[in-house]
Design a protein around this motif. Structure first.
Motif, short mmCIF file in Angstrom:
data_model
loop_
_atom_site.label_atom_id
_atom_site.label_comp_id
_atom_site.label_asym_id
_atom_site.label_seq_id
_atom_site.Cartn_x
_atom_site.Cartn_y
_atom_site.Cartn_z
N SER A 280 45.52 39.46 30.26
CA SER A 280 44.24 39.73 30.35
C SER A 280 43.78 39.68 31.81
O SER A 280 42.99 40.21 32.26
CB SER A 280 43.29 38.65 29.63
OG SER A 280 43.54 37.45 29.95
N ALA A 281 44.73 38.92 32.50
CA ALA A 281 44.49 38.81 33.98
C ALA A 281 45.19 39.79 34.91
O ALA A 281 44.75 39.96 36.13
CB ALA A 281 45.00 37.42 34.53
N ASN A 282 45.77 40.70 34.38
CA ASN A 282 46.22 42.11 34.81
C ASN A 282 46.13 43.11 34.03
O ASN A 282 47.16 43.73 33.30
CB ASN A 282 48.05 41.76 34.81
CG ASN A 282 48.57 42.94 35.64
OD1 ASN A 282 48.17 43.74 36.32
ND2 ASN A 282 49.85 42.89 35.51
N LEU A 283 44.99 43.79 34.16
CA LEU A 283 44.39 44.71 33.35
C LEU A 283 45.04 46.08 33.92
O LEU A 283 44.72 47.12 33.30
CB LEU A 283 43.06 44.80 33.15
CG LEU A 283 42.35 43.76 32.62
CD1 LEU A 283 40.77 43.87 32.73
CD2 LEU A 283 42.74 43.72 31.24
N SER A 284 45.58 46.26 35.09
CA SER A 284 46.32 47.52 35.46
C SER A 284 47.32 47.97 34.54
O SER A 284 47.61 49.08 34.23
CB SER A 284 46.74 47.08 36.89
OG SER A 284 47.72 46.20 37.02
#
Length: 891
Positions: A163-167
């Protein structure tokens, strides 16, 4: 260590094919950007109608011996999209595989196969827990090279959803490569999850809307843990194309396409055999023993099931399960005055407890009156002894032994003075002298993993029964959950693992040989879950799977009687599969016996001569008769029906419900073959389609495939041009079968300068009820695997003309194109005349089956027997045949 994978295991290929064949007739997708719910994506797409898909489903089910379904069992829900509420509907197809048979490998390979055949490329692997997620990621890591080699370096990305890397989510939607995103169900099943929130990190977009646009294929790992309404709704919210469900214990199988039962896995030697060592305290009825097994609430009546030591009519005392309700007295129920005062005052469903009038209280799983410490100490000590014994025996095979303990409470191990930790250290230190562990401290060989969760910062936090947040050593977590190769290597001293319930699903190790159940008898963990952590076949230091049944034995050390443990285990399987599909009862670990070699067997002249004839190793050559392959394939192809494509008009009625429209289909009409939906392919494209479907395991030239097409009847050629995808599917299936037959029917063996040594024979430990005395064998007892073999040995012993025989060990194999073949028996038989004089001595190799009709055997068995005939009869000059009984020896 680098674990090696075998791509030719038939049962795994069948599971892959079962799913892939569901979509026969589906055109291969192009990488076109499309817009779904307003978002750009390169999505999956299914072009088959429900009628076509149902026909494929029924065909697959028939091929796999599953009762065909009359209809689909889809999941339908209303979901939130960028355009508001929408109703989605997706099919669910289930694969049932016994734990330890490579379920994760199968669904990863299936994803690659679906891409190769149809261009499906967006997959989300949904898992129920962190433990399962780490196991999946580890399998993805170690199968990368293998799958690339198998699928011509298909571009693929795999990763855990973060969830901290939505890319990641945007790339998932727009990527042209195979995308495998691993998500825990809890990461998207609540409205507060990041994936369901609008975020500036995606320019104000909601991440789940990008996922919806990709129409992902869901691969559900252990889906029985995703059956709540909340979790079903969460799965639907991903807008999946369809879902593939993989488990050994489906709660709801939906549309089942493949099943490998515990019985079949056991019968085929795909998992370890299981034995049970029951540890229980006997002859101690002096205390009032109680154990609360269950609390029930039915029809407004509260009852509880309690184990007591009851006085029987013959004067003996025996454990008995009784059912009680408020007001019942245990003194009467057990017929013993020792239970005076134990009158049921209250049964609580909420607390899962029973309160007695003497203020004694029991919770489900708790007991009193039994010496828990003594039982635990005996279990731990036995486990350590077994561990040392097996490690000594298996070290020369390059196999490291692991033991797994399931404990009753985290405190009993996590604390330095915890009962289980103290008992283990004591047992280890007292038993390690004169073993390879003699110089190792106990704290170096043990590690523990308990339930965990990940914080918003990505930090691992471990749940503790006291504080709720007790951090454990990250290195230990990585060793158990992520670095299984190091855990199985001799360089790593850790070999005893402790857990509460976190490892009950999603984690196992091929080298777990002991499972010690220090949890309560009525633990929520089922026996099948416990056993499942150690049934996978062992791996040696070279990363190779060891397929020796004398090695692959899992011992369960249980805190109850063998009969009780096995009874519960069998009941679980019977509830799941019915009484007719059960594996044999795990034998008692307490009744072991060894099949010992007779002294001087190697000096017997008849054995020396027999061995001299059969000991030679060979290699094989195969020649493919292209003309015969073409003729056989064409003959069968001409008998097939290739359905032409057609345009179908489906009419639907729009209905307004709950502020949105629903399309209700009201009619369907085929418009005939005259309406072409695409231009006809040329011959080169048609040959390419067949070639693609026979790859990667079989390589045929385009010339051969073109000749097959040219020799087909004109009607088949025309039908193939109209429906190349169905033609390619049918042709590739026929070619594979015909080619497999040719590989063994045309096989030729030649001797090589290698042979099996007599010194490879060793004593064989086994359980007593699988041994039969054998005076004429080189062993004092023969280990039999079936009733056919048992009768065969008994009949051999009744024949005077049988001078000697040996059941050929598992290491005595013949190479074949479809795997190693281990023949059954080598026999020395005297031929006498009417005066009783020996005229001839026959040296025989015999395979025992319940039929001599090879067509009634499984394809793999039949093909190995054909190869065996070539190896023994033609190359070694040894008489080889299949027999049902010893009466047929000389035939």
């Amino acid at each position: 260590m680098q674990i090696k994978f075998d791509s030719s295991q038939e049962f795994q290929i069948q599971a892959v094919e079962a799913v892939a064949n569901l979509f026969d007739g589906q055109p291969r997708l192009r990488t076109d950007v499309q817009f779904t719910f307003g978002f750009a994506a390169i999505p999956n797409r299914l072009d088959l109608s429900d009628a076509e898909l149902l026909a494929n489903l029924n065909k697959v089910q028939n091929e796999n011996g599953i009762e065909p379904d009359r209809e689909f069992m889809p999941i339908e829900r209303v979901i939130e999209t960028i355009e508001g509420k929408e109703r989605v509907n997706f099919h669910n197809f289930s694969v049932e595989m016994e734990t330890g048979t490579g379920k994760t490998y199968v669904y990863l390979r299936t994803a690659f196969e679906l891409f190769r055949r149809y261009g499906f490329r967006k997959f989300i692997i949904v898992v129920p827990s962190v433990a399962v997620r780490e196991g999946v990621l580890k399998t993805l890591e170690i199968t990368q090279k293998h799958l690339r080699e198998l699928y011509d370096n298909t571009p693929c990305r795999y990763y855990a959803y973060d969830s901290a890397n939505l890319s990641q989510v945007r790339q998932f939607a727009l990527s042209e490569s195979v995308e495998l995103m691993v998500m825990t169900i809890d990461s998207f099943n609540k409205s507060t999850n990041v994936i369901n929130q609008t975020t500036d990190r995606l320019q104000g977009e909601t991440p789940i809307h990008l996922v919806q646009a990709a129409r992902p294929i869901l691969i559900l790992d252990e889906p029985q843990n995703m059956e709540s309404e909340l979790r079903v709704a969460a799965l639907a919210a991903l807008n999946p194309l369809f879902a593939l469900r993989y488990s050994a214990t489906h709660r709801n199988p939906y549309n089942l396409v493949y099943r490998l039962t515990p019985y079949e896995a056991y019968r085929q030697g795909l998992v370890k055999r299981v034995e049970v060592a029951g540890v229980e305290k006997e002859s101690d009825e002096n205390q009032a023993f109680l154990r609360l097994d269950e609390v029930n609430s039915e029809k407004k009546t509260l009852t509880a099931r309690i184990a007591v030591h009851a006085l029987l009519k013959n004067g003996t005392v025996k454990e008995k399960i009784i059912t009680v309700k408020p007001g019942d007295t245990l003194e009467k129920k057990a017929n013993r005055p020792d239970y005076a005062g134990f009158v049921v005052e209250e049964i609580s469903v909420g607390n899962q407890s029973v309160l007695f009038q003497n203020n004694a209280e029991l919770r489900v799983g708790e007991s009193r009156g039994a010496d828990k410490k003594a039982v635990f100490e005996a279990q731990i000590r036995y486990t350590v002894q077994e561990h040392f014994r097996k490690q000594k025996r298996l070290r020369e095979r390059g196999i490291k032994v692991l033991s797994l303990f399931f404990i009753d409470r985290v405190d009993n191990y996590a604390n330095e003075d915890g009962l289980i930790r103290v008992l283990f250290n004591k047992a280890f230190n007292e038993l390690k002298s004169n073993t390879e562990f003699s110089e190792i401290e106990s704290d170096k060989v043990q590690a523990a993993y308990f339930a965990s969760r990940r914080t918003k910062t990505g930090e691992i936090v471990y749940e503790d029964s006291k504080t709720g947040e007790s951090e454990r050593d990250k290195e230990t977590y990585d060793l158990i959950m992520k670095d299984k190769e190091r855990l199985m290597s001799f360089e790593e001293p850790t070999c005893f693992i402790f857990s509460h319930s976190a490892l009950r699903e999603g984690w196992d190790s091929p080298n777990v040989f002991q499972i010690c159940t220090l949890n309560q008898t009525t633990s929520e963990m089922k026996k099948r879950q416990e056993i499942g952590r150690g049934v996978r076949l062992a791996i040696n230091q070279q990363g190779e799977r060891v397929r020796d049944e004398q090695v692959n034995i899992l011992t369960v050390i249980a805190n109850e009687s063998y009969e009780s443990y096995v009874g519960k285990y069998q009941s679980e399987l019977e509830a799941e599969y019915g009484a007719g599909n059960l594996p044999p009862n795990p034998p008692s670990a307490r009744k072991q016996k060894t099949a010992r070699l007779r002294k001087g067997f190697e000096l017997k002249p008849e054995f020396k001569e027999l061995w001299e004839r059969i000991k030679h190793k060979t290699r094989y050559n195969v020649t493919i008769d292209s003309q015969k392959l073409i003729a056989d394939t064409v003959k069968e192809l001409n008998e097939e029906t290739i359905r032409p494509p057609q345009i179908v008009v489906r009419r639907a009625r729009l209905e307004a419900k709950d502020k949105f429209f629903t399309a209700i289909q009201t009619a369907e009409r085929p418009m005939g073959e005259g309406y072409e939906t695409m231009s006809l392919p040329n011959i080169t494209e048609l040959v390419s389609a067949v070639l693609e479907r026979t790859s990667p395991t079989i390589r045929l030239t385009r010339i051969t495939l073109l000749e097959i097409y040219k020799q087909c009847a004109n009607t088949i050629q025309q039908a193939a041009l109209k429906n190349p995808f169905e033609f390619a599917s049918i042709a590739s299936r026929i070619i594979k079968n015909k080619l497999a037959d040719q590989l063994v029917e045309g096989i030729q063996y030649e001797k090589i300068n290698e042979y099996y040594e007599m010194t490879q024979f060793v004593d064989l430990p086994n359980w007593e009820d699988s041994l039969i005395p054998s005076p004429h064998s080189i062993y004092e007892h023969v280990i039999y695997d079936s009733e056919v073999e048992k009768r065969f040995v008994a009949d051999l012993e009744k024949r005077e003309d049988v001078k000697l025989y040996v059941k050929l060990p598992s290491w005595f194999t013949v190479p074949t194109p479809i795997g190693e073949y281990n023949p059954d028996w080598a026999i020395v038989l005297e031929k006498k005349n009417e005066d009783g004089e020996v005229e001839d001595v026959l040296y025989l190799v015999r395979e025992t089956k319940d039929t001599r009709d090879l067509d009634k055997l499984r394809h793999a068995e039949r093909r190995k027997i054909i190869a065996g005939k070539q190896h023994f009869n033609k190359t070694l000059g040894v008489n080889y045949s299949v027999v049902v009984s010893a009466r047929e020896l000389g035939e």
